[in-house]
Enzyme design. Structure first.
Site: not given
Length: 556
Positions: A547, A129, A470, A231, A132, A334
């Protein structure tokens, strides 16, 4: 060839690759038993597409991918889901011969790095996936890596000399490393043939589904959707919603003629915690406190119940310390609520100088790209007036409602729809008041600020600037412009056009001292900024994202 977008993953990756190749060439280090040698950038690379290779990973890029050398040490293999020290098997996918690198697919680990901790992985889809990158990396190492991402961003993209960039603080970690994400948007593709135009041309009916398609997220490096049943970075409420929405789609699949994106957004109901009477004063059996469930938490003085929303236009509720925010579920907010209180507390603590040496002037906050009012509302108590602006009408409607919800005075906290640069014009007349100082918060989209905005910001000359981003690479680029007082070639009409930007360009730094970093001669009255502090916040544990928060002080 399509131009590379500033601050994109492609540009960031290429900067890391060039830096690695250059450092190897300069240092003359032996890598994989080979001495780095000179080679023409356009020389052929004998790698057959989809062939399998063995690679030892030497570095971790800012995109979260491992970087390993070819046997001749003049070409880089980019391998996802790997760490420095790993020896892995990878599959050749796309070669960029002129830029001396090749994208690959990860196949398996042959020899693990000392940093690799595969027992930490909590998701069966990890390493396939695209969500991550770092579940096999300790959280301490994830935070350390994200600090280096910020360091490299300012080294590679700010165009500032090192003496103008302060030591970057340690990355602030998320209180939750899993179960933190309050929004997920899984999707499924349309049935075969659903993307053709035939149906629109001849009036034939679009083909339907003959079976339930994969519902989930993209396979890394592809446009293919993989089926994701759960998830673990999602909150409990969102994960529950994913299971139920998958079941609903399966039951209703005959109704769909094309693919769709599903929305799963957490919303929180907060009620006062029930006070339990003492048995000594109540002869009856005291009532029990609410039983916690997977989506309910109790902490005085409130009990919070968390559920999920699937309607884009429904209202979601977020609580950040004493503040409450309502937004349309499909709008931006957020996605990691657990870090928002320490994040906003940090900005509240640093937005004003730590120890003013002069009497505090009247202070006004200008919140550009204000959205639904996160910064305007949480920072309002520090300022005599707060003005927020956003291009989205619905965001300003939410911000106005949130101002009422949080009991702020409408005469001192205001919101308006418009371009971020417009707000400078709306308050420019008040700049004649020498007892008033302005502080600006910038929180732009990933592409950062355009030149028009930066020019107007420099003309406006705010006392302090807080730049939240970001995308720390476009942030570094924009902060570099503010530190230098403009871009090369802006000239008349630039950010400091009344003060001579573009005249007598030289090699002085943002403080008017000899040094690198570009810019021009510091003319009298020209506005520049000093970077007071830089720090990263980990809004997305297990991923490569960080961030950035930059605090700037006017010095000119």
């Amino acid at each position: 060839m399509k131009a590379m977008q500033e601050g994109s993953n492609e540009e960031v990756l290429l900067a890391d690759i060039r830096s690695l190749l250059q450092s190897t060439k300069i240092e003359g280090e032996e890598l994989n038993g080979k001495i780095p040698i000179e080679k023409e950038a356009d020389s052929p690379v004998p790698f057959e597409r989809f062939s399998e290779i063995e690679v030892k990973i030497s570095a971790l890029s800012s995109t979260g991918d491992g970087l390993g050398f070819s046997s001749s040490s003049d070409h880089i293999f980019v391998v996802p889901f790997t760490l420095p020290g790993d020896v892995v098997k990878a599959k050749i996918v796309t070669q960029f011969v002129n830029d001396q690198y090749t994208l690959t697919d990860f196949i398996s680990v042959l020899e693990p790095s000392p940093q690799r901790k595969d027992h930490l992985v909590k998701c069966p889809y990890f390493a396939k996936c695209s969500g991550c990158q770092f579940q096999m990396l300790s959280y301490e190492d994830q935070l350390a890596h994200k600090k280096t991402v910020l360091e490299k961003a300012y080294r590679n993209f700010s165009n500032l000399s090192s003496d103008l960039i302060p030591v970057i603080g340690d990355t602030v970690g998320s209180p939750l490393q899993y179960g933190y994400r309050t929004k997920l948007t899984p999707h499924f593709d349309g049935p075969p043939g659903s993307h053709t135009r035939r149906g629109r041309k001849d009036g034939s009916e679009r083909p339907g589904f003959d079976k339930v398609p994969p519902i989930g997220f993209m396979v890394k490096g592809t446009r293919k959707t993989m089926d994701i049943e759960d998830c673990p970075i999602g909150t409990d409420a969102v994960r529950d919603g994913l299971k139920k929405e998958r079941k609903r789609v399966a039951e209703e699949i005959s109704k769909y003629k094309r693919g769709a994106t599903l929305l799963l957004r957490e919303t929180t109901t907060r009620v006062p915690t029930q006070q339990i009477p003492s048995p000594n004063t109540d002869p009856h059996t005291p009532p029990k406190a609410p039983e916690p469930t997977p989506s309910t938490s109790t902490s005085a003085p409130h009990t919070e119940t968390k559920t999920y929303i699937t309607d884009q236009n429904a209202t979601s509720t977020e609580h950040i310390g004493p503040y409450t925010f309502l937004n349309p579920a499909g709008a931006f907010f957020q996605n990691n609520n657990s870090i928002l209180e320490p994040f906003t507390t940090y900005i509240r603590t640093h937005i004003l100088p730590p120890s003013p040496t002069t009497p505090k002037p009247q202070k006004t906050l200008i919140d550009t790209y204000s959205g639904s009012g996160l910064f305007s509302i949480t920072l309002a108590p520090l300022f005599t007036a707060t003005h927020g602006i956003d291009i989205s009408t619905s965001s300003i409607a939410s911000a106005t409602h949130n101002r009422i919800l949080n009991h702020l005075d409408p005469t001192t906290t205001t919101f308006a729809t418009g371009d971020a640069a417009d707000i400078f014009a709306s308050v420019a007349g008040r700049k004649n008041n020498k007892d008033e100082e302005f502080v600006v918060v910038i929180d732009p989209p990933r592409k950062g600020c355009d030149d028009g905005f930066l020019k107007q910001l420099l003309r406006f000359r705010p006392w302090r600037v807080v730049y939240v981003s970001c995308n720390v690479h476009t942030q570094a680029r924009d902060v570099g412009v503010l530190v230098r007082g403009g871009r090369e070639g802006w000239g008349d009409g630039g950010g400091n056009d009344d003060d001579g930007v573009g005249e007598e360009k030289g090699g002085e730094d943002g403080r008017g001292e000899k040094g690198g970093g570009g810019g021009g001669r510091r003319e009298k009255g020209r506005v520049r900024y000093r970077i007071e502090s830089l720090r990263g916040f980990d809004f997305f544990p297990q991923t490569g994202h960080v961030e950035g928060v930059a605090i700037l002080q006017r010095i000119g």
